[in-house]
Write a protein that holds these residues in place. Structure first.
Motif, short mmCIF file in Angstrom:
data_model
loop_
_atom_site.label_atom_id
_atom_site.label_comp_id
_atom_site.label_asym_id
_atom_site.label_seq_id
_atom_site.Cartn_x
_atom_site.Cartn_y
_atom_site.Cartn_z
N LYS A 18 0.74 -1.02 -0.03
CA LYS A 18 0.06 0.14 0.29
C LYS A 18 0.87 0.90 -0.34
CE LYS A 18 -4.09 -2.57 0.29
NZ LYS A 18 -4.71 -1.98 -0.02
N LYS A 19 0.58 2.38 -0.50
CA LYS A 19 0.56 3.64 -0.34
C LYS A 19 -0.33 5.11 0.36
CE LYS A 19 0.30 4.50 -5.06
NZ LYS A 19 0.67 4.70 -6.25
N SER A 20 0.38 5.89 1.25
CA SER A 20 -0.66 6.64 1.13
C SER A 20 0.14 8.03 0.76
CB SER A 20 0.02 6.79 2.91
OG SER A 20 -0.73 8.52 3.73
N LEU A 21 -1.39 8.98 0.21
CA LEU A 21 -1.33 9.82 -0.76
C LEU A 21 -2.11 11.09 0.10
CD1 LEU A 21 -2.64 8.14 -3.95
CD2 LEU A 21 -0.09 8.83 -3.48
N ALA A 22 -1.17 12.07 -0.35
CA ALA A 22 -2.06 13.55 1.35
C ALA A 22 -2.48 14.09 0.00
CB ALA A 22 -0.93 14.03 1.46
N PHE A 23 -3.81 14.41 0.25
CA PHE A 23 -4.23 15.89 -1.20
C PHE A 23 -4.47 17.05 0.13
CE2 PHE A 23 -5.08 11.16 -2.56
CZ PHE A 23 -4.40 11.65 -4.01
N LYS A 24 -4.15 18.19 -0.81
CA LYS A 24 -4.90 19.38 -0.37
C LYS A 24 -5.85 19.91 -0.97
CE LYS A 24 -3.63 22.42 -2.82
NZ LYS A 24 -3.02 24.43 -2.87
N VAL A 25 -7.15 19.66 -0.76
CA VAL A 25 -8.54 20.12 -0.38
C VAL A 25 -8.68 21.50 -0.75
CG1 VAL A 25 -11.41 19.82 -0.48
CG2 VAL A 25 -9.11 17.96 -0.31
N SER A 26 -8.50 22.54 -1.06
CA SER A 26 -9.24 23.68 -0.90
C SER A 26 -11.21 24.27 -1.53
CB SER A 26 -8.21 25.09 -1.70
OG SER A 26 -7.08 24.56 -1.57
N MET A 27 -11.38 24.92 -0.64
CA MET A 27 -13.64 24.98 -0.68
C MET A 27 -13.39 26.18 -0.45
SD MET A 27 -14.51 21.37 1.24
CE MET A 27 -13.47 21.18 2.43
N GLN A 28 -13.95 27.13 -1.75
CA GLN A 28 -14.55 28.46 -1.74
C GLN A 28 -15.69 28.29 -2.24
OE1 GLN A 28 -11.71 30.73 -3.47
NE2 GLN A 28 -12.17 32.48 -1.63
N ASP A 29 -16.49 29.99 -1.64
CA ASP A 29 -17.95 29.82 -2.50
C ASP A 29 -17.69 31.28 -2.96
OD1 ASP A 29 -21.02 31.31 -1.94
OD2 ASP A 29 -21.54 29.13 -2.90
N THR A 30 -18.10 31.81 -3.91
CA THR A 30 -18.17 32.98 -4.22
C THR A 30 -18.99 34.29 -3.08
OG1 THR A 30 -19.69 33.02 -5.82
CG2 THR A 30 -17.39 32.93 -6.29
N ARG A 31 -19.73 34.33 -2.36
CA ARG A 31 -20.92 35.00 -2.01
C ARG A 31 -20.95 34.60 -0.32
NH1 ARG A 31 -23.26 36.89 -6.11
NH2 ARG A 31 -23.44 35.81 -7.87
N ARG A 32 -20.42 33.77 0.11
CA ARG A 32 -20.40 33.19 1.44
C ARG A 32 -19.16 32.65 2.34
NH1 ARG A 32 -22.59 28.34 3.27
NH2 ARG A 32 -23.20 26.99 0.45
N THR A 33 -19.32 32.58 3.40
CA THR A 33 -18.08 31.81 4.45
C THR A 33 -18.85 30.68 4.04
OG1 THR A 33 -17.57 33.51 5.40
CG2 THR A 33 -17.14 31.84 6.65
N LEU A 34 -18.30 29.60 3.63
CA LEU A 34 -18.48 28.35 3.99
C LEU A 34 -18.56 27.80 5.49
CD1 LEU A 34 -16.39 26.32 1.02
CD2 LEU A 34 -18.90 27.10 1.63
N GLU A 35 -19.55 26.99 6.27
CA GLU A 35 -19.50 26.00 7.28
C GLU A 35 -18.85 24.72 7.56
OE1 GLU A 35 -23.77 26.26 7.85
OE2 GLU A 35 -23.94 28.03 7.75
#
Length: 796
Positions: free
Chosen positions: A751-768
């Motif tokens: 096996k191998k471990s893969l680490a990903f960066k996940v960026s999330m954003q909305d154009t009108r409001r702050t995400l909860e």
């Protein structure tokens, strides 16, 4: 063709200096490549006679000479030349003379004996490389005469570059005829008087292939002294035309060829049996040539033969078995016309060339053969003695080339040339080059002479008018026209943009031949059936390339041999492959590709960064920059040119567009590259395509980042994991990028471990937090379902 200006001026002497004559020849279409002096500048050298030559009292290898240099008293000169002997006439540099290289002759003392001058070799005077001894002058050389004047050293050697259609200028007569026509000077052609036969000896001639050889002349000469010395004037003219003096008989045939343009050949008549046959070869027949090469002539190669065997390759080279030697006393002299089609390409097919084949394959005057034979006969009798038999000539009149009249329309000539030229002026210009002209209504009917193979259509005559009128007399008028602004599409980019981008990343553009070695196609492309050239420019460049990679490897190999370690090159060019509906040639497809190669250090040697060799990922980054902002996909690939396990197929929008990888170790070793370069090659159309920009609002809200570590099997490529995650990503996910790979403690060996960066954003409001957690859960669930992945840290 190289020739002496002094020799040319015996035929025509225009009122021009050497520079003016060279310019005139170039502007007439006989491009002057070189014009160099026959000897470098020197002064103070005269003809002298060695009156005495005795051993130097204090040196074994020196001689003490008494020399008459025409000064009224004998000069004492110490000389080290081995051939210095009493009675010789040699060049003598008197005190005060200046030899080539600004070497001044002064009174000197050599081994205790004074010397008042210097006796010279040819190399010391700069007109030959011979340094074996003093340059021996003829016995009749007048003592005291300036050696430059006596040897004609104030001469210019012209080398002209002729186009293949101007074979009529492969002789002094032809060049002189052109100079006279252009300058209006008097042309003094050689007067050839027939030699009356003094003996009855003759040899019959049979034309077995009259279409290939419609005219063949020959005659026997007896009592010839082959050991006779070639006169100094002839040797000088030959040498200044780039031909080495061999023996009197050979020199005469070469001299007449240069003088008139007709190649000749001399056979030892005592070695011939029966009639001379001009024929095609028999099965398995072989010929031993003068260059000691034995060839088996192809079926379309014309031979000269007697009743017993083949004697020579017609129009190319004579045979060793029938060649003349210094013991030859009886000569059969040949002069013939061979059709250009019967000679063209034959010499190259056997791996050599000759002055004769160079002329015959371009076209020799079919009316010249007999005159040249008479000229050579007279020179042989004058220089070597002997008696001549009658000329035997075989002619197939219906096979001789005919010079058909060509119609010229003066109005069209004026329109093509863009100048106003009267009909009478055109007639006068054409008559100056010995063309027969007559008016037929508004047109001019022109019949070329026998030596002008190049005049066949109206455009040939317009070209004649242009060069005789003078290209520099035709005004250069700038073209005028209206241009439209063409639309520029945003879904594509120009080739120069790619070139600039690669150049900005340190690559240099190269241009390689489209035809390559067959071994390259086999090694780098596994192509066992490449597209072969019918007439390659070189035997090793015989096939068309199907990839740009071999050419770049060849460039790297050339640089490595010159101790250049760091190489970055690219090429934008066509490759060729077989295809039934190919474009633009049916059966062959021509595709434009772009390829690059990087080898050596990542950055030039410096103190600020540790040295590191370029690797797969460096070049992968360059390739991705070439396509940015579009994203490429990569998949494992097996390719004959690339290292197994270090090669990838390059994909764009699901379609394979090229390859990327490290060169295979076998080719690294075979082509002596030292270290393995990394290369890529992709389709140019794919690289030129661009994504049309689309407006997207820039969010004012803060982005949220979550890190996601997934454990997957070693066999699952990262590209596949990214593809699966992006499939499941909701709209608020803006980017998913790999930032870490881990294998080791806590992770199964498969096996191998893969680490990903996940960026999330909305154009009108702050995400909860709930939205973010739901998005991450969705990604994990989809990866588990499709790939069998698990979240690192979660139970197995």
């Amino acid at each position: 063709m190289q020739f002496s200006e002094q020799w040319l001026r015996t035929f025509v002497d225009p009122q021009l200096d050497s520079a003016g004559l060279g310019h005139l020849l170039t502007m007439a279409g006989l491009e002057v490549e070189e014009a160099e002096p026959a000897a470098p500048a020197f002064r103070g050298v005269v003809v002298a006679k060695i009156v005495e030559a005795e051993k130097h009292p204090n040196a074994d290898k020196l001689k003490l000479c008494k020399v008459d240099a025409g000064t009224g008293e004998l000069l004492q000169i110490v000389c080290g030349a081995p051939n210095a002997a009493a009675g010789m006439k040699v060049p003598c540099a008197v005190v005060g003379a200046v030899l080539p290289g600004e070497f001044e002759i002064k009174k000197a003392k050599l081994r205790g004996v004074e010397s008042f001058g210097m006796l010279c070799s040819a190399r010391e005077l700069g007109f030959s490389e011979d340094h074996s001894g003093l340059y021996a002058l003829p016995e009749d050389a007048p003592v005291g005469t300036d050696i430059r004047a006596y040897l004609g050293l104030d001469d210019t050697l012209f080398t002209i570059k002729l186009t293949p259609n101007r074979a009529d200028c492969l002789s002094l007569t032809g060049v002189a005829r052109e100079v006279a026509a252009i300058t209006g000077g008097e042309f003094r052609p050689l007067a050839i008087d027939p030699v009356a036969p003094a003996i009855e000896a003759r040899r019959d001639i049979v034309l077995d292939a009259p279409q290939a050889c419609p005219r063949y002349c020959g005659r026997i000469l007896r009592g010839v002294d082959a050991r006779a010395a070639t006169p100094d004037w002839m040797v000088r003219r030959l040498v200044r035309s780039g031909i080495r003096s061999i023996s009197a008989l050979v020199d005469i045939t070469n001299y007449v060829m240069l003088e008139l343009g007709q190649p000749l050949h001399a056979f030892d008549n005592a070695k011939l049996q029966g009639a001379i046959h001009v024929r095609l070869p028999r099965a398995g027949e072989q010929v031993l040539l003068l260059n000691e090469q034995t060839v088996t002539p192809a079926a379309d190669t014309l031979l000269i033969a007697d009743e017993a065997r083949a004697l020579a390759l017609a129009g190319i080279m004579g045979g060793e078995d029938s060649g003349i030697t210094l013991d030859t006393t009886e000569v059969f002299l040949e002069s013939a016309f061979f059709a250009p089609d019967a000679i063209a390409g034959r010499a190259r097919a056997y791996g050599f060339g000759s002055d004769a084949s160079h002329r015959f394959e371009r076209g020799v005057d079919p009316e010249l053969a007999r005159g040249a034979l008479e000229r050579a006969t007279r020179l042989v009798i004058e220089l070597c003695g002997g008696e001549a038999g009658p000329v035997v000539e075989a002619v197939a009149t219906d096979a001789l080339p005919a010079r058909a009249p060509v119609r010229l329309r003066p109005a069209r000539a004026r329109r093509v040339l863009g100048i106003v030229l009267a009909d009478a002026d055109m007639l006068a210009l054409l008559r100056r080059v010995h063309l027969q002209v007559e008016r037929t209504g508004d047109d001019i009917l022109v019949t070329p002479p026998s030596w002008r193979f190049d005049i066949e259509i109206e455009e040939d005559l317009i070209e004649e008018i242009a060069r005789l009128h003078g290209y520099d007399n035709i005004p250069a008028i700038a073209p005028q026209g209206s241009l439209m602004m063409l639309p520029s599409s945003e879904n594509g980019r120009p080739v120069w943009a790619l070139r600039h981008l690669l150049a900005a990343r340190g690559y240099q553009e190269v241009v390689n031949f489209a035809f390559v070695e067959e071994a390259w196609e086999r090694d780098f492309c596994a192509n066992e059936n490449p597209i072969r050239l019918a007439n390659p420019i070189a035997s090793h460049l015989s096939v068309m390339r199907s990839s740009l990679i071999p050419g770049l490897v060849g460039t790297l190999a050339a640089n490595r041999k010159r101790q250049i370690d760091r190489v970055r090159v690219f090429e934008v060019a066509r490759v060729f492959e077989r295809k039934a509906d190919g474009d633009p040639v049916r059966g062959f497809h021509q595709v434009m590709n772009i390829a690059a190669l990087a080898a050596g250090q990542v950055v030039p040697e410096q103190w600020g960064e540790r040295a590191r060799s370029v690797d797969f990922y460096d070049v992968k980054g360059d390739l991705e920059a070439l396509f940015a902002p579009r994203e490429l996909q990569f998949a494992p690939l097996s390719h004959p040119a690339l290292h197994p396990g270090r090669a990838a197929a390059v994909r764009l929008d699901g379609h394979m567009i090229g390859v990327l990888g490290e060169l295979h170790p076998v080719w690294v070793q075979r082509y002596e590259l030292g270290t393995a370069p990394v290369v890529f090659e992709v389709a140019l159309d794919a690289a030129l395509a661009a994504r049309v920009p689309a407006y997207a609002e820039i969010s004012r809200m803060q982005a949220v980042r979550r890190d996601l570590a997934l454990v997957v099997g070693n066999e699952v490529p990262v590209e596949r994991v990214l593809e699966v995650l992006r499939e499941a990503a909701p709209a608020l996910v803006r980017e998913i990028a790999l930032f870490d790979l881990y294998q080791g403690k806590g992770i199964d060996h498969d096996k191998k471990s893969l680490a990903f960066k996940v960026s999330m954003q909305d154009t009108r409001r702050t995400l909860e937090d709930a939205e973010v957690d739901a998005a991450i859960a969705l990604l994990v669930t989809h990866a588990e379902t499709v790939l069998g992945a698990r979240l690192r840290g979660a139970g197995a």
